[in-house]
Design a protein around this motif. Structure first.
Motif, PDB file in Angstrom:
ATOM      1  N   PRO A  34       1.830  -4.458  -4.704  1.00 52.60           N
ATOM      2  CA  PRO A  34       2.355  -3.645  -3.601  1.00 52.60           C
ATOM      3  C   PRO A  34       1.500  -3.975  -2.364  1.00 52.60           C
ATOM      4  N   TRP A  35       2.121  -4.576  -1.361  1.00 50.65           N
ATOM      5  CA  TRP A  35       1.373  -5.182  -0.261  1.00 50.65           C
ATOM      6  C   TRP A  35       2.155  -4.963   1.027  1.00 50.65           C
ATOM      7  N   VAL A  36       1.589  -4.196   1.918  1.00 53.27           N
ATOM      8  CA  VAL A  36       2.222  -3.987   3.216  1.00 53.27           C
ATOM      9  C   VAL A  36       1.348  -4.579   4.313  1.00 53.27           C
ATOM     10  N   ILE A  37       1.986  -4.856   5.417  1.00 51.43           N
ATOM     11  CA  ILE A  37       1.303  -5.402   6.584  1.00 51.43           C
ATOM     12  C   ILE A  37       1.660  -4.529   7.773  1.00 51.43           C
ATOM     13  N   LEU A  38       0.639  -4.108   8.505  1.00 48.10           N
ATOM     14  CA  LEU A  38       0.818  -3.335   9.731  1.00 48.10           C
ATOM     15  C   LEU A  38       0.608  -4.266  10.916  1.00 48.10           C
ATOM     16  N   VAL A  39       1.557  -4.286  11.832  1.00 57.78           N
ATOM     17  CA  VAL A  39       1.454  -5.134  13.016  1.00 57.78           C
ATOM     18  C   VAL A  39       1.553  -4.241  14.247  1.00 57.78           C
ATOM     19  N   MET A  70      -0.424   4.992  -1.021  1.00 62.80           N
ATOM     20  CA  MET A  70      -0.013   3.971  -1.984  1.00 62.80           C
ATOM     21  C   MET A  70      -0.838   4.064  -3.265  1.00 62.80           C
ATOM     22  N   LYS A  71      -2.146   4.213  -3.127  1.00 62.45           N
ATOM     23  CA  LYS A  71      -3.015   4.271  -4.305  1.00 62.45           C
ATOM     24  C   LYS A  71      -2.671   5.477  -5.172  1.00 62.45           C
ATOM     25  N   THR A  72      -2.449   6.611  -4.539  1.00 58.48           N
ATOM     26  CA  THR A  72      -2.141   7.833  -5.275  1.00 58.48           C
ATOM     27  C   THR A  72      -0.767   7.756  -5.936  1.00 58.48           C
ATOM     28  N   ALA A  73       0.245   7.388  -5.173  1.00 62.40           N
ATOM     29  CA  ALA A  73       1.620   7.435  -5.675  1.00 62.40           C
ATOM     30  C   ALA A  73       1.955   6.281  -6.621  1.00 62.40           C
ATOM     31  N   LEU A  74       1.366   5.110  -6.375  1.00 61.33           N
ATOM     32  CA  LEU A  74       1.740   3.936  -7.157  1.00 61.33           C
ATOM     33  C   LEU A  74       0.724   3.592  -8.237  1.00 61.33           C
ATOM     34  N   GLY A  75      -0.356   4.359  -8.332  1.00 60.52           N
ATOM     35  CA  GLY A  75      -1.296   4.216  -9.418  1.00 60.52           C
ATOM     36  C   GLY A  75      -2.138   2.959  -9.381  1.00 60.52           C
ATOM     37  N   GLY A  76      -2.900   2.798  -8.330  1.00 61.08           N
ATOM     38  CA  GLY A  76      -3.764   1.633  -8.229  1.00 61.08           C
ATOM     39  C   GLY A  76      -5.217   1.945  -8.520  1.00 61.08           C
ATOM     40  N   ASP A  77      -6.010   0.892  -8.630  1.00 56.84           N
ATOM     41  CA  ASP A  77      -7.450   1.023  -8.858  1.00 56.84           C
ATOM     42  C   ASP A  77      -8.259   0.842  -7.577  1.00 56.84           C
ATOM     43  N   LYS A  78      -7.709   0.103  -6.597  1.00 52.96           N
ATOM     44  CA  LYS A  78      -8.438  -0.213  -5.374  1.00 52.96           C
ATOM     45  C   LYS A  78      -7.442  -0.560  -4.288  1.00 52.96           C
ATOM     46  N   HIS A  94      -3.536  -6.176   6.574  1.00 51.55           N
ATOM     47  CA  HIS A  94      -3.026  -6.170   5.211  1.00 51.55           C
ATOM     48  C   HIS A  94      -3.520  -4.907   4.506  1.00 51.55           C
ATOM     49  N   VAL A  95      -2.615  -4.227   3.813  1.00 49.67           N
ATOM     50  CA  VAL A  95      -2.963  -3.088   2.968  1.00 49.67           C
ATOM     51  C   VAL A  95      -2.381  -3.423   1.589  1.00 49.67           C
ATOM     52  N   VAL A  96      -3.288  -3.743   0.649  1.00 47.26           N
ATOM     53  CA  VAL A  96      -2.862  -4.261  -0.648  1.00 47.26           C
ATOM     54  C   VAL A  96      -3.372  -3.340  -1.753  1.00 47.26           C
ATOM     55  N   LEU A  97      -2.455  -2.865  -2.582  1.00 45.84           N
ATOM     56  CA  LEU A  97      -2.825  -2.073  -3.748  1.00 45.84           C
ATOM     57  C   LEU A  97      -3.222  -3.019  -4.874  1.00 45.84           C
TER      58      LEU A  97
END
Length: 139
Positions: A34-39, A70-78, A94-97
């Motif tokens: 899960p990887w979003v980009i803010l511009v 994203m970390k909370t809802a999609l269950g990531g580690d970092k 870049h914001v990458v779960l």
């Protein structure tokens, strides 16, 4: 924010998701993460320090709040948050779960393997989840 045009490479590698107060939000076309980009919607900006202090703070709010959601809802580690710009000079964040089980862990995602494009169902499902998260942000 006049004359803003999204870099052609970013446009080719992503799907548009939404607009935040400062930034356009894009979903990276790589189903491995899960990887979003803010511009930030500013013309001819390549570095964070070129933004006003107010816009720097807004960009950080957008990146950290979206990363936390994203970390909370999609269950990531970092969550990895980074600006690189070595290939695309237009300022983008870049914001990458990350998960301990992802294909690149613990190495960076950049330059690690080949992107796996989303199929339509996977892209639509993650898009809907991210849009719900974005709608819930207080920024």
């Amino acid at each position: 924010m006049n004359d803003f045009t999204l870099d052609k490479r970013l446009a080719a590698d992503t799907f548009p998701l939404a607009d935040l107060p400062l930034s356009q939000v894009l979903l990276m076309n790589d189903a491995r993460y899960p990887w979003v980009i803010l511009v930030p919607r500013h013309a001819s900006i390549s570095e964070v320090f070129e933004l006003s202090i107010t816009d720097q703070q807004q960009l950080w709010r957008e990146a950290t709040q979206l990363g936390e959601a994203m970390k909370t809802a999609l269950g990531g580690d970092k969550i990895n948050i980074a600006t690189l710009g070595n290939v695309v000079s237009q300022l983008h964040v870049h914001v990458v779960l990350r998960r301990h089980t992802d294909t690149a862990w613990p190495a960076p995602v950049w330059g690690n393997g080949k992107a796996e494009p989303y199929d339509l169902n996977g892209q639509a499902q993650l898009r809907d989840q991210l849009l719900a998260l974005i709608d819930g942000l207080d920024i």
